[in-house]
Design an enzyme around this catalytic site. Structure first.
Site, PDB file in Angstrom:
ATOM      1  N   GLY A  44       4.624  16.370 -12.518  1.00  0.00           N
ATOM      2  CA  GLY A  44       5.505  15.439 -12.564  1.00  0.00           C
ATOM      3  C   GLY A  44       5.959  14.717 -13.787  1.00  0.00           C
TER       4      GLY A  44
ATOM      5  N   PHE B  45       3.046  10.333 -13.769  1.00  0.00           N
ATOM      6  CA  PHE B  45       1.712  10.472 -13.294  1.00  0.00           C
ATOM      7  C   PHE B  45       1.471   9.712 -12.005  1.00  0.00           C
ATOM      8  CE2 PHE B  45      -2.771  10.300 -13.303  1.00  0.00           C
ATOM      9  CZ  PHE B  45      -3.440  11.673 -13.304  1.00  0.00           C
ATOM     10  N   GLY B  46       0.926  10.201 -11.079  1.00  0.00           N
ATOM     11  CA  GLY B  46       0.305   9.409  -9.981  1.00  0.00           C
ATOM     12  C   GLY B  46       0.975   9.543  -8.604  1.00  0.00           C
ATOM     13  N   GLY B  47       1.997  10.464  -8.608  1.00  0.00           N
ATOM     14  CA  GLY B  47       2.205  10.764  -7.150  1.00  0.00           C
ATOM     15  C   GLY B  47       3.548  10.180  -6.623  1.00  0.00           C
ATOM     16  N   THR B  48       4.097  10.462  -5.497  1.00  0.00           N
ATOM     17  CA  THR B  48       5.246   9.933  -4.775  1.00  0.00           C
ATOM     18  C   THR B  48       5.187   8.463  -4.663  1.00  0.00           C
ATOM     19  OG1 THR B  48       6.170  11.899  -3.992  1.00  0.00           O
ATOM     20  CG2 THR B  48       6.986  10.158  -2.972  1.00  0.00           C
ATOM     21  N   CYS B  49       3.986   8.150  -3.751  1.00  0.00           N
ATOM     22  CA  CYS B  49       4.006   6.592  -3.227  1.00  0.00           C
ATOM     23  C   CYS B  49       3.957   5.681  -4.542  1.00  0.00           C
ATOM     24  CB  CYS B  49       2.636   6.641  -2.613  1.00  0.00           C
ATOM     25  SG  CYS B  49       2.387   4.931  -2.194  1.00  0.00           S
TER      26      CYS B  49
ATOM     27  N   HIS C 287      -1.771 -18.598  20.520  1.00  0.00           N
ATOM     28  CA  HIS C 287      -0.482 -19.319  21.183  1.00  0.00           C
ATOM     29  C   HIS C 287      -0.248 -20.433  20.162  1.00  0.00           C
ATOM     30  CE1 HIS C 287       2.712 -20.930  23.696  1.00  0.00           C
ATOM     31  NE2 HIS C 287       2.224 -22.043  23.436  1.00  0.00           N
TER      32      HIS C 287
END
Length: 463
Positions: free
Chosen positions: A33, A36-40, A445
């Protein structure tokens, strides 16, 4: 050919596998990619929500006006917000890469992995193997091949995916969004709040069509007031040049339209990255959607090869990937004591305006599964906090099995939806029935959680 103890493909949730318990394992970590570290971390959950929060503040005057409060018109500089967000995220990505590259027991390959045999992978001109392999290669944005001109339009700088659009320098006057799912909904909120005119083009009659129909209908009605919705439109072609983009569509009556904008966001979904790995050469089976097939232990059709996250999970959710990573981690460390993944009561949220959250079955799916269902739809406005909000549009919808009292699904649209759904998730995950949930605990409440309590009490149950 170099032999490792463990090969991991993907630096998102797969990267979290290797902790101090793997100190004596020789590990190869592969990721090609751009970040670094992915999609999220880089493109998904985290940066998008860091944009959503400013967007929420920007639309707050309308919410305040409902309770007779005049809020000065807020403003935000896109570039300043963008730089703050990625000024935090990018160093985390870069630091994570440096940390892995410097680890004594990890060899980091920043290149594409390709299976050339069973547990044999070619990467960066080298062939490597390991007794254990974890495929955590994630997913990527899709681009419909059936739209004339779209492939060429990507090179214009006028067409973006969700991966790239957050890094633009300024908010355009007009944004066209192709797609009606959660990515489209969140970015429509962001760009509309930042001042762009937003047109959403979708083939379906409602946005977020995978949600419960009640929620999808309410959401579509709510956003129609500030978004230009082109529903039941089929996109035929896209043109892009220095003057902007033009999206050619045909509506349900067969009338052709040309929708002009400055930028086009293609938000038509995501697909697993399995097709980039030549998995069949590794003896690894896929389903019809391209997802890696795994058993309850997250093991693939090839013994010793595991998969987790978007590449094998149709939910494509970070909290699911993290859970699966913990399962794989345990099973790697304890091969004689395997644990299974729990894919029950998986929730999700859409951080749009209004916000949405859901868990379990929709009403239609519950009926199709043969349940004798009881359904309750509880408006926020039936509670004291809902009165305070002057809320007339939001609701909690619960679906339960009439005979057993077990909750089958929960669906919420409105403020704090992603937090309000949590007690419903807990009840479904632990088997707590609706009646016990309603009366077996205190509900503060007048907190907004009372709308969940009232929805539980409104269910007509035999149990």
């Amino acid at each position: 050919m170099r032999t490792f103890d463990l090969i991991i493909i993907g630096s998102g949730s797969g990267n979290s596998l290797v902790d101090e318990r793997f100190a004596d394992w020789d590990v190869a970590l592969i990721d090609d990619g751009a970040r670094f570290g992915g999609t999220c971390l880089n493109y998904g959950c985290i940066p998008t929500k860091m944009f959503v929060l400013p967007a929420d503040y920007l639309v707050s005057p309308a919410d305040a006006a409902a309770v007779d409060v005049t809020v000065p018109t807020p403003s935000a500089d896109w570039k300043t917000v963008r730089d703050r967000i990625f000024g935090r995220i990018d160093p985390i990505s870069e630091g994570g890469e440096r940390w892995r590259a410097q680890a004594d027991n990890v060899t980091l390959y920043r290149d594409t992995a390709r299976f050339v045999g069973e547990k044999v992978i070619e990467v960066a001109g080298e062939r490597i193997t390991a007794d254990q392999v974890v495929i955590a290669a994630g997913s990527r944005c899709t681009s419909p091949a059936t739209i004339d001109g779209l492939d060429a339009a990507w090179d214009s700088g006028r067409v973006h995916s969700s991966d790239t659009i957050m890094r633009i320098d300024e908010v355009p006057d007009r944004v066209v969004i192709l797609g009606g799912g959660f990515i489209a909904a969140e970015f429509a909120h962001i760009f509309s709040a930042f001042g762009a005119g937003v047109t959403v083009v979708a083939r379906s009659p409602l946005l977020l069509r995978h949600e419960d129909e009640e929620i999808s209908r309410r959401f579509t009605e709510a956003v129609a007031g500030h978004l230009d919705l082109k529903l039941l439109h089929t996109t035929r072609a896209v043109e892009a040049d220095a003057d902007g983009v033009r999206v050619h569509t045909t509506d349900a009556d067969g009338t052709d339209h040309v929708i002009a904008g400055d930028l086009l966001l293609v938000a038509t979904g995501r697909q697993p990255n399995s097709d980039r790995l030549d998995l069949t050469a590794g003896g690894i089976a896929l389903d019809e959607g391209g997802f890696v097939l795994v058993d309850s232990h997250q093991q693939t059709s090839q013994p010793g090869v595991w998969a987790l996250g978007d590449v094998s999970s149709p939910w494509m959710l970070k909290h699911v990937a993290n859970h699966e990573a913990r399962v794989v981690q345990h099973n790697l460390l304890h091969p004689d004591d395997l644990v299974t993944s729990n894919h029950q009561a998986i929730p999700h949220a859409v951080f749009s305006h209004p916000q949405i959250a859901a868990v379990g079955l929709t009403e239609a799916a519950a009926r199709a599964a043969g349940h004798d269902v009881s359904v309750a739809v509880q408006p926020y406005g039936t509670t004291a906090y809902g009165w305070a909000l002057e809320d007339t549009d939001s609701c909690v919808k619960l679906i339960a099995d009439r005979a057993t009292g077990q909750l089958l699904g929960g669906h919420i649209i409105g403020p704090q939806a992603s937090a309000l759904i949590q007690p419903v998730i807990q009840a479904m995950a632990t088997g707590l029935d609706a009646a016990t949930m309603a009366r077996g605990q205190y509900w503060i409440h007048p907190a907004l959680t009372e709308v969940v309590e009232n929805a539980l009490l409104a269910l007509e149950l035999d149990a």
